[in-house]
Design a protein around this motif. Structure first.
Motif, PDB file in Angstrom:
ATOM      1  N   MET A  71       0.840  -1.218   0.000  1.00 61.27           N
ATOM      2  CA  MET A  71       0.000   0.000   0.000  1.00 61.27           C
ATOM      3  C   MET A  71       0.863   1.250   0.000  1.00 61.27           C
ATOM      4  O   MET A  71       0.544   2.243  -0.660  1.00 61.27           O
ATOM      5  CB  MET A  71      -0.930  -0.025   1.209  1.00 61.27           C
ATOM      6  N   GLU A  72       1.966   1.189   0.739  1.00 61.98           N
ATOM      7  CA  GLU A  72       2.860   2.345   0.738  1.00 61.98           C
ATOM      8  C   GLU A  72       3.473   2.571  -0.632  1.00 61.98           C
ATOM      9  O   GLU A  72       3.621   3.706  -1.086  1.00 61.98           O
ATOM     10  CB  GLU A  72       3.958   2.151   1.786  1.00 61.98           C
ATOM     11  N   GLU A  73       3.838   1.462  -1.311  1.00 63.49           N
ATOM     12  CA  GLU A  73       4.414   1.589  -2.649  1.00 63.49           C
ATOM     13  C   GLU A  73       3.389   2.132  -3.637  1.00 63.49           C
ATOM     14  O   GLU A  73       3.738   2.838  -4.579  1.00 63.49           O
ATOM     15  CB  GLU A  73       4.928   0.231  -3.121  1.00 63.49           C
ATOM     16  N   GLU A  74       2.113   1.787  -3.426  1.00 63.50           N
ATOM     17  CA  GLU A  74       1.075   2.301  -4.311  1.00 63.50           C
ATOM     18  C   GLU A  74       0.808   3.775  -4.065  1.00 63.50           C
ATOM     19  O   GLU A  74       0.429   4.516  -4.963  1.00 63.50           O
ATOM     20  CB  GLU A  74      -0.225   1.512  -4.116  1.00 63.50           C
ATOM     21  N   VAL A  75       1.000   4.196  -2.822  1.00 62.68           N
ATOM     22  CA  VAL A  75       0.744   5.602  -2.497  1.00 62.68           C
ATOM     23  C   VAL A  75       1.881   6.496  -2.961  1.00 62.68           C
ATOM     24  O   VAL A  75       1.666   7.624  -3.408  1.00 62.68           O
ATOM     25  CB  VAL A  75       0.510   5.755  -0.976  1.00 62.68           C
ATOM     26  N   ARG A  76       3.106   6.000  -2.913  1.00 56.94           N
ATOM     27  CA  ARG A  76       4.261   6.830  -3.275  1.00 56.94           C
ATOM     28  C   ARG A  76       4.198   7.356  -4.698  1.00 56.94           C
ATOM     29  O   ARG A  76       4.445   8.538  -4.934  1.00 56.94           O
ATOM     30  CB  ARG A  76       5.548   6.033  -3.058  1.00 56.94           C
ATOM     31  N   PRO A  77       3.854   6.512  -5.709  1.00 63.97           N
ATOM     32  CA  PRO A  77       3.781   7.067  -7.052  1.00 63.97           C
ATOM     33  C   PRO A  77       2.722   8.149  -7.184  1.00 63.97           C
ATOM     34  O   PRO A  77       2.880   9.073  -7.973  1.00 63.97           O
ATOM     35  CB  PRO A  77       3.423   5.845  -7.923  1.00 63.97           C
ATOM     36  N   ARG A  78       1.642   8.036  -6.378  1.00 62.88           N
ATOM     37  CA  ARG A  78       0.603   9.050  -6.463  1.00 62.88           C
ATOM     38  C   ARG A  78       1.095  10.407  -5.992  1.00 62.88           C
ATOM     39  O   ARG A  78       0.615  11.437  -6.415  1.00 62.88           O
ATOM     40  CB  ARG A  78      -0.612   8.612  -5.630  1.00 62.88           C
ATOM     41  N   GLU A  79       2.089  10.356  -5.045  1.00 60.02           N
ATOM     42  CA  GLU A  79       2.654  11.621  -4.580  1.00 60.02           C
ATOM     43  C   GLU A  79       3.452  12.293  -5.687  1.00 60.02           C
ATOM     44  O   GLU A  79       3.618  13.510  -5.672  1.00 60.02           O
ATOM     45  CB  GLU A  79       3.543  11.360  -3.356  1.00 60.02           C
ATOM     46  N   ARG A  80       3.947  11.514  -6.645  1.00 60.83           N
ATOM     47  CA  ARG A  80       4.728  12.075  -7.737  1.00 60.83           C
ATOM     48  C   ARG A  80       3.873  12.301  -8.984  1.00 60.83           C
ATOM     49  O   ARG A  80       4.391  12.443 -10.074  1.00 60.83           O
ATOM     50  CB  ARG A  80       5.888  11.126  -8.068  1.00 60.83           C
ATOM     51  N   GLU A  81       2.518  12.229  -8.833  1.00 64.40           N
ATOM     52  CA  GLU A  81       1.653  12.470  -9.970  1.00 64.40           C
ATOM     53  C   GLU A  81       1.828  13.904 -10.470  1.00 64.40           C
ATOM     54  O   GLU A  81       2.044  14.841  -9.700  1.00 64.40           O
ATOM     55  CB  GLU A  81       0.194  12.226  -9.574  1.00 64.40           C
ATOM     56  N   TYR A  82       1.688  14.047 -11.781  1.00 60.17           N
ATOM     57  CA  TYR A  82       1.841  15.371 -12.383  1.00 60.17           C
ATOM     58  C   TYR A  82       0.548  16.158 -12.204  1.00 60.17           C
ATOM     59  O   TYR A  82      -0.527  15.700 -12.591  1.00 60.17           O
ATOM     60  CB  TYR A  82       2.187  15.229 -13.864  1.00 60.17           C
ATOM     61  N   LYS A  83       0.661  17.324 -11.614  1.00 63.71           N
ATOM     62  CA  LYS A  83      -0.493  18.178 -11.388  1.00 63.71           C
ATOM     63  C   LYS A  83      -0.490  19.309 -12.395  1.00 63.71           C
ATOM     64  O   LYS A  83       0.493  20.058 -12.513  1.00 63.71           O
ATOM     65  CB  LYS A  83      -0.450  18.730  -9.958  1.00 63.71           C
ATOM     66  N   MET A  84      -1.578  19.408 -13.164  1.00 63.31           N
ATOM     67  CA  MET A  84      -1.669  20.445 -14.194  1.00 63.31           C
ATOM     68  C   MET A  84      -1.888  21.812 -13.558  1.00 63.31           C
ATOM     69  O   MET A  84      -2.697  21.951 -12.619  1.00 63.31           O
ATOM     70  CB  MET A  84      -2.804  20.103 -15.161  1.00 63.31           C
ATOM     71  N   LYS A  85      -1.148  22.813 -14.066  1.00 56.67           N
ATOM     72  CA  LYS A  85      -1.130  24.133 -13.434  1.00 56.67           C
ATOM     73  C   LYS A  85      -2.437  24.897 -13.635  1.00 56.67           C
ATOM     74  O   LYS A  85      -2.942  25.541 -12.721  1.00 56.67           O
ATOM     75  CB  LYS A  85       0.038  24.946 -14.002  1.00 56.67           C
ATOM     76  N   ARG A  86      -3.012  24.819 -14.845  1.00 54.26           N
ATOM     77  CA  ARG A  86      -4.189  25.658 -15.122  1.00 54.26           C
ATOM     78  C   ARG A  86      -5.451  25.089 -14.499  1.00 54.26           C
ATOM     79  O   ARG A  86      -6.221  25.803 -13.861  1.00 54.26           O
ATOM     80  CB  ARG A  86      -4.377  25.803 -16.637  1.00 54.26           C
TER      81      ARG A  86
END
Length: 378
Positions: A206-221
């Motif tokens: 579960m921790e490994e699944e959560v870590r990639p979500r922290e590095r998800e790309y967030k669109m600026k606009r």
């Protein structure tokens, strides 16, 4: 000197009776059976995997007990039928529990979707399908009990049971608006997801699944974040899990097409064939007589030939007709074919096998030699 103490009243000296307590205890006693049933239902629902394993073990035990069909054939078959009936009751409890689960229903097999639809729509369908299943689970036991009173009584019971099953199937054919019969007529058991306590390995996953979500790309606009892509090695399975097939979006009642004309006649012949064969066998005095066997097989073969395969054949129809095709293999274990061909081959094979395996095979040979329903596929 006169005492000032008065004697006790007569009412106070009367013994305490249970007339006042009985009305209070009666509702409590009547409420116990439903309470026990609810507790039993909760236990079955929460321990589905264990209950299924116990049922399978007991069912296998009745199959492999040495001498099952000789010295204690009636007791052993009674145990086997009881396990089957109890398993059917457990299926009802689990189906009811699954229907109450919150959230989106999980993907179900076409057979379960179809049978659950008709059970929910028609109470008559549920009752008829339940009666049919109960007869199928206990028919061999009825034949064993009838055989103790003579061959004439035995064949009378066999014909009656086949006639009752045929009436049930014709009722199901009528209820479903001339749609082909499915086997079994009741839904099969489904797996209820069990909540398990998270272990250390699962916590790490579960921790490994959560870590990639922290590095998800967030669109600026827009402020929205793009989801992470799956593992490259699991892309095909990931995509297939998101795909809906044509049968998944169909209405349950359209999973089987209506039959008419020659196809309807084929379905009726399929229903009546066991009754006709049982009557022919009851009137034949010679087990090696080929006429009943050829009559029953020809009716079943005619039913398959009258059926028309079209482009609109559904997956559930193909599955059911495949089951009927494999069931025709039981004709090698019936009537004259068994007496003239299969029986001698099996007995000679049993003599060459080790004693443990040959003992179990001999028990089944005794069953196949003496009972009609031991090789029945309907």
């Amino acid at each position: 000197m006169n005492s000032s103490i008065k004697p006790p009243a007569k009412e106070a000296l009367k013994p305490i009776t249970s007339s006042t307590t009985t009305p209070r205890l009666l509702p409590a006693a009547l409420a116990l059976p439903p309470k026990w049933l609810n507790m039993y239902s909760d236990f079955i629902t929460k321990n589905q995997s264990s209950v299924t394993q116990i049922e399978s073990a007991l069912r296998s035990l009745t199959y492999i007990i040495p001498g099952r069909f000789r010295d204690a054939e009636l007791a052993s078959e009674s145990l086997h039928s009881s396990i089957q009936l109890l398993s059917m009751y457990h299926d009802t409890l689990l189906t009811r529990a699954i229907s109450k689960l919150p959230g989106v229903p999980r993907q179900q097999s076409p057979h379960n979707r179809y049978t659950k639809f008709w059970i929910a729509k028609s109470k008559f369908y549920r009752r008829v399908a339940t009666i049919l299943a109960m007869i199928q689970y206990t028919e061999l036991l009825w034949e064993m009990m009838a055989k103790r009173k003579g061959e004439r009584v035995r064949w009378r019971i066999v014909v009656i049971l086949e006639a009752v099953k045929a009436v049930c199937r014709l009722c199901l054919l009528r209820i479903t608006n001339s749609r082909p019969l499915v086997s079994p007529a009741l839904p099969e058991r489904e797996i209820i997801p069990e909540e398990e306590a998270p272990t250390e390995e699962k916590e790490l996953e579960m921790e490994e699944e959560v870590r990639p979500r922290e590095r998800e790309y967030k669109m600026k606009r827009t402020g929205l974040s793009l989801p992470t892509l799956p593992n490259p090695s699991d892309i095909s399975s990931y995509l297939l899990s998101k795909v809906l097939t044509a049968d998944d979006i169909k209405a349950p009642n359209t999973l089987l097409n209506k039959v008419n004309g020659s196809a309807q006649l084929a379905e009726i012949l399929h229903v009546l064939q066991p009754v006709i064969y049982a009557i022919a066998m009851s009137r034949s005095k010679d087990k090696k007589n080929w006429q009943p066997w050829l009559l029953g097989l020809s009716i079943e073969y005619a039913a398959r030939k009258l059926r028309k395969d079209g482009l609109r054949t559904t997956a559930l129809e193909r599955e059911q007709w495949s089951k009927r095709g494999w069931a025709m293999g039981w004709w090698t274990m019936r009537g004259a074919f068994y007496e003239n061909v299969t029986k001698g081959f099996l007995h000679s094979t049993s003599d060459r096998l080790p004693s443990l395996i040959s003992g179990v095979l001999d028990d089944y040979l005794y069953l196949w030699d003496g009972y009609y329903f031991s090789t029945s596929s309907n």
